[in-house]
Design a protein around this motif. Structure first.
Motif, PDB file in Angstrom:
ATOM      1  N   LEU A  42       0.829  -1.203   0.000  1.00 49.99           N
ATOM      2  CA  LEU A  42       0.000   0.000   0.000  1.00 49.99           C
ATOM      3  C   LEU A  42       0.863   1.252   0.000  1.00 49.99           C
ATOM      4  O   LEU A  42       0.606   2.200  -0.761  1.00 49.99           O
ATOM      5  CB  LEU A  42      -0.925   0.003   1.214  1.00 49.99           C
ATOM      6  CG  LEU A  42      -1.841   1.221   1.352  1.00 49.99           C
ATOM      7  CD1 LEU A  42      -2.826   1.311   0.192  1.00 49.99           C
ATOM      8  CD2 LEU A  42      -2.579   1.190   2.686  1.00 49.99           C
ATOM      9  N   LYS A  45       2.354   1.835  -3.370  1.00 48.91           N
ATOM     10  CA  LYS A  45       1.377   2.356  -4.324  1.00 48.91           C
ATOM     11  C   LYS A  45       1.307   3.875  -4.274  1.00 48.91           C
ATOM     12  O   LYS A  45       1.181   4.538  -5.319  1.00 48.91           O
ATOM     13  CB  LYS A  45       0.002   1.756  -4.014  1.00 48.91           C
ATOM     14  CG  LYS A  45      -1.128   2.283  -4.880  1.00 48.91           C
ATOM     15  CD  LYS A  45      -2.455   1.644  -4.488  1.00 48.91           C
ATOM     16  CE  LYS A  45      -3.612   2.210  -5.300  1.00 48.91           C
ATOM     17  NZ  LYS A  45      -4.917   1.575  -4.907  1.00 48.91           N
ATOM     18  N   LEU A 252      -7.758  -1.126   6.281  1.00 49.29           N
ATOM     19  CA  LEU A 252      -6.975  -0.864   5.073  1.00 49.29           C
ATOM     20  C   LEU A 252      -7.604   0.252   4.247  1.00 49.29           C
ATOM     21  O   LEU A 252      -6.891   1.120   3.716  1.00 49.29           O
ATOM     22  CB  LEU A 252      -6.848  -2.147   4.253  1.00 49.29           C
ATOM     23  CG  LEU A 252      -5.633  -2.243   3.330  1.00 49.29           C
ATOM     24  CD1 LEU A 252      -4.334  -2.123   4.110  1.00 49.29           C
ATOM     25  CD2 LEU A 252      -5.654  -3.557   2.557  1.00 49.29           C
ATOM     26  N   GLU A 256      -5.822   3.820   3.388  1.00 51.55           N
ATOM     27  CA  GLU A 256      -5.614   4.259   2.003  1.00 51.55           C
ATOM     28  C   GLU A 256      -6.185   5.655   1.790  1.00 51.55           C
ATOM     29  O   GLU A 256      -5.581   6.488   1.114  1.00 51.55           O
ATOM     30  CB  GLU A 256      -6.236   3.271   1.031  1.00 51.55           C
ATOM     31  CG  GLU A 256      -5.999   3.652  -0.420  1.00 51.55           C
ATOM     32  CD  GLU A 256      -6.223   2.516  -1.396  1.00 51.55           C
ATOM     33  OE1 GLU A 256      -5.782   2.641  -2.560  1.00 51.55           O
ATOM     34  OE2 GLU A 256      -6.826   1.492  -0.998  1.00 51.55           O
TER      35      GLU A 256
END
Length: 298
Positions: A42, A45, A252, A256
């Motif tokens: 993550l 990303k 999560l 994010e």
């Protein structure tokens, strides 16, 4: 405004929620590497770097994981060796725990380890002098003093902003960076990690961090097991099961969204200005007659 992104690397059964002696940990499923890599992917990303407070026992079992975290450009810090609360450790035990974790993490990562976070924020009023031990063992930053009380830990009225502790009349060369809370009409509201991040609606979390950012950086903290909703379920009291398992599937997604809405850096990046810019605070046992710029707590 930049904010710190931090991860406490421990496995699901190692937490203070269940209070399982470390001699029994071999009986439980090892899931920390997989859940930590979910966080690493993550962060990759969104091209974000963070600070990973890693347990020594995890590093011993998974040296390749520590090497991967460091290799991806993240900051390596210590979370102790066995996830034992400082309120249960003598000075000698704490010093040895610090040394073991620091030495191992430095050997694996190839970088100095100068930041520490106590398991379960367990710096208490009768453990303020343990900050001096951290300084003596080569640590430059601590993030263990929770500025509100829970059934497990915390110190009511502790400073909300980073500060230089004064212990026994001496200003330490150690910066204390407490977990971020929102103060509203005299009430301290935690929101920035753990159970609070899971249980609170995201719009509130976003607004709370924006409010904090009007005057200071914030700090988000997360545990790898909090992004692992398929972890085994252990028996426990309703409060323990609520604290550990509630809304794991929300973690999560909220994390994010935070990465989309805010700028995050490793904790060390926020500490680059001179330590002289942070206030000195006497932690209850400072001597009278300190410099005028020092404040006192409590």
């Amino acid at each position: 405004m930049l904010n710190a992104l931090t991860v406490d690397v421990e496995d699901w059964y190692m937490t203070s929620d269940f209070d399982i002696p470390h001699q029994e940990w071999h009986r439980f499923e090892d899931r920390v590497a997989g859940s930590t890599r979910m966080l690493l992917e993550l962060f990759e990303k969104y091209e974000v770097k963070g600070t990973f407070f890693i347990l020594g026992c995890v590093a011993s079992r998974h040296p390749e994981l520590v090497a991967e975290i460091a290799g991806r450009g993240h900051e390596i810090a210590s979370h102790g060796y066995w996830h034992r609360m400082l309120t249960r450790l003598s000075e000698e035990e704490f010093r040895e725990d610090l040394r073991l974790s620091k030495r191992l993490l430095e050997e694996i990562s190839g970088s100095p380890v100068t930041m520490f976070r106590a398991p379960s924020w367990s710096i208490a009023k009768d453990r303020f002098h343990y900050l001096r031990i951290m300084e003596e063992e080569g640590f430059h930053c601590d993030s263990s003093l929770q500025p509100f009380r829970t059934p497990l830990s915390g110190v009511d009225g502790a400073p909300l902003e980073p500060f230089m502790p004064v212990v026994n009349g001496r200003k330490l060369e150690l910066l204390e960076f407490p977990p971020t809370v929102l103060q509203m009409k005299g009430i301290r509201m935690p929101f920035s990690g753990g159970f609070y991040l899971r249980v609170l609606p995201y719009p509130f979390i976003r607004q709370a961090l924006r409010s904090v950012n009007r005057t200071r950086p914030g700090m988000i903290y997360i545990h790898p097991w909090e992004v692992d909703p398929d972890q085994p379920r252990l028996p426990g009291s309703p409060l323990v099961r609520l604290s550990h398992y509630y809304r794991l599937r929300s973690t999560l997604g909220k994390l994010e969204r935070l990465l989309q809405d805010f700028e995050f850096v490793p904790l060390g990046k926020l500490l680059e200005p001179s330590k002289d810019s942070y206030p000195a605070v006497a932690l209850g046992n400072g001597q009278p007659g300190q410099a005028a710029e020092e404040s006192r707590f409590p």
